[in-house]
Design a protein around this motif. Sequence first.
Motif, mmCIF file in Angstrom:
data_model
loop_
_atom_site.group_PDB
_atom_site.id
_atom_site.type_symbol
_atom_site.label_atom_id
_atom_site.label_comp_id
_atom_site.label_asym_id
_atom_site.label_seq_id
_atom_site.Cartn_x
_atom_site.Cartn_y
_atom_site.Cartn_z
ATOM 1 N N LEU A 1 0.836 -1.198 0.000
ATOM 2 C CA LEU A 1 0.000 0.000 0.000
ATOM 3 C C LEU A 1 0.876 1.254 0.000
ATOM 4 O O LEU A 1 0.618 2.217 -0.726
ATOM 5 C CB LEU A 1 -0.862 -0.035 1.262
ATOM 6 N N ARG B 1 2.587 1.699 -3.379
ATOM 7 C CA ARG B 1 1.607 2.101 -4.362
ATOM 8 C C ARG B 1 1.252 3.588 -4.224
ATOM 9 O O ARG B 1 1.112 4.313 -5.207
ATOM 10 C CB ARG B 1 0.355 1.268 -4.138
ATOM 11 N N ALA B 2 1.124 4.010 -2.985
ATOM 12 C CA ALA B 2 0.805 5.421 -2.735
ATOM 13 C C ALA B 2 1.950 6.301 -3.215
ATOM 14 O O ALA B 2 1.725 7.346 -3.836
ATOM 15 C CB ALA B 2 0.530 5.636 -1.254
ATOM 16 N N SER C 1 1.857 6.625 -6.872
ATOM 17 C CA SER C 1 0.775 7.463 -7.402
ATOM 18 C C SER C 1 1.082 8.955 -7.269
ATOM 19 O O SER C 1 0.406 9.772 -7.892
ATOM 20 C CB SER C 1 -0.565 7.105 -6.755
ATOM 21 N N LEU D 1 -2.743 8.659 1.812
ATOM 22 C CA LEU D 1 -3.375 7.647 0.953
ATOM 23 C C LEU D 1 -3.197 6.238 1.515
ATOM 24 O O LEU D 1 -4.051 5.372 1.339
ATOM 25 C CB LEU D 1 -2.783 7.687 -0.463
ATOM 26 N N GLN E 1 -5.786 4.598 3.291
ATOM 27 C CA GLN E 1 -6.993 4.296 2.510
ATOM 28 C C GLN E 1 -8.191 5.108 3.007
ATOM 29 O O GLN E 1 -9.226 4.555 3.422
ATOM 30 C CB GLN E 1 -7.298 2.808 2.568
ATOM 31 N N ARG F 1 -9.713 8.036 -8.000
ATOM 32 C CA ARG F 1 -10.296 7.221 -6.929
ATOM 33 C C ARG F 1 -11.690 7.669 -6.550
ATOM 34 O O ARG F 1 -12.329 7.039 -5.699
ATOM 35 C CB ARG F 1 -9.431 7.319 -5.681
HETATM 36 P P1 ADP Z 1 -10.684 0.546 -7.256
HETATM 37 O O1 ADP Z 1 -10.914 0.923 -8.703
HETATM 38 O O2 ADP Z 1 -11.715 -0.358 -6.684
HETATM 39 O O3 ADP Z 1 -10.333 1.711 -6.377
HETATM 40 P P2 ADP Z 1 -7.901 0.020 -7.185
HETATM 41 O O4 ADP Z 1 -7.119 -1.114 -7.767
HETATM 42 O O5 ADP Z 1 -7.692 1.406 -7.674
HETATM 43 O O6 ADP Z 1 -9.412 -0.398 -7.314
HETATM 44 O O7 ADP Z 1 -7.682 0.055 -5.607
HETATM 45 C C1 ADP Z 1 -7.855 -1.097 -4.824
HETATM 46 C C2 ADP Z 1 -7.654 -0.681 -3.377
HETATM 47 O O8 ADP Z 1 -6.340 -0.149 -3.186
HETATM 48 C C3 ADP Z 1 -8.622 0.407 -2.973
HETATM 49 O O9 ADP Z 1 -9.036 0.189 -1.646
HETATM 50 C C4 ADP Z 1 -7.831 1.680 -3.075
HETATM 51 O O10 ADP Z 1 -8.256 2.628 -2.119
HETATM 52 C C5 ADP Z 1 -6.430 1.196 -2.766
HETATM 53 N N1 ADP Z 1 -5.447 1.969 -3.529
HETATM 54 C C6 ADP Z 1 -5.446 2.210 -4.851
HETATM 55 N N2 ADP Z 1 -4.380 2.926 -5.221
HETATM 56 C C7 ADP Z 1 -3.684 3.140 -4.080
HETATM 57 C C8 ADP Z 1 -2.480 3.836 -3.787
HETATM 58 N N3 ADP Z 1 -1.760 4.453 -4.707
HETATM 59 N N4 ADP Z 1 -2.089 3.849 -2.511
HETATM 60 C C9 ADP Z 1 -2.796 3.260 -1.554
HETATM 61 N N5 ADP Z 1 -3.933 2.609 -1.771
HETATM 62 C C10 ADP Z 1 -4.369 2.529 -3.013
#
Ligand code: ADP
Length: 239
Positions: free
Chosen positions: A127, A130-131, A134, A162, A165, A197
Amino acid sequence: SWPVELKSVSVTYPNGTKALQDVSLRIEPGEMVSIVGLSGSGKSTLIRTINGLVQATDGTVTVGPHEITGLSGRRLREARGHIGMIFQGFNLAERTDVFHNVLVGRFAHSSPFRTLLGLPTKADRELALRALDSVGMLEKVWARANALSGGQKQRVAIARALTQQPSIMLADEPVASLDPPTAHGVMRDLRRINGERGLTVLINIHLMDLARQYTTRMIGLRDGAVVYDGPAGAATDAD
Ligand code: ADP
Ligand code: ADP
């Protein structure tokens, strides 16, 4: 993503300052809203009332399923766990690397014990990475916070929020200490996060031009009261 609703909210500080007066507004899930107004108009108090840092003297504040007014202790912490916060001063641990600064978001709202004992799981680490990705900060993951520029620090702070979540993101003057090109970059990131999002985003900002350009709805405060609430693009300085 959560809505926010304020019903007839007033805030009077202990010294008698009336910072908010009878503010009512509803923000729908996924909106991108700026709160504008001169210094002292109540922007920061409004944000703090929504995250429970300041208690409304009158009225009610509801964030998603939580009525924030009257919450305290564990229940307030739990509600706050869903509220991402970004500040003007970034609030990073300066001597700590980016990765661990971002992971703090995972534990920020749990008990002090969990924070101490909470070893990150694989899911937590993913997580965090990924954040960082982004907001374009993945390559700085092992840099110390104090080696980053202001704009980079704010991006790390956004990534930290982020990683929690959140169901809503609140930003208190997030670009006030940044130079114009950097400020545009951070606003663009917030806008993208809102778009991708569908996250509700509320930004305190005293720079009208940035508010017009990057948000869709603008709420104008003067002396603690709402004096404008409408499309950001159409707002003039006189509003
Ligand atoms: P959705 O289209 O359902 O949001 P994602 O694949 O974008 O599907 O996200 C799946 C999960 O991961 C969600 O709970 C989202 O909040 C979380 N998420 C997505 N991108 C990030 C990120 N960059 N950092 C942290 N959490 C993320
Ligand atoms: P803004 O964010 O628009 O600058 P604030 O919400 O910080 O406005 O402040 C609104 C009013 O409340 C101002 O008159 C300010 O001086 C006052 N104020 C803010 N915080 C406090 C506090 N903790 N105690 C007393 N007065 C405060």
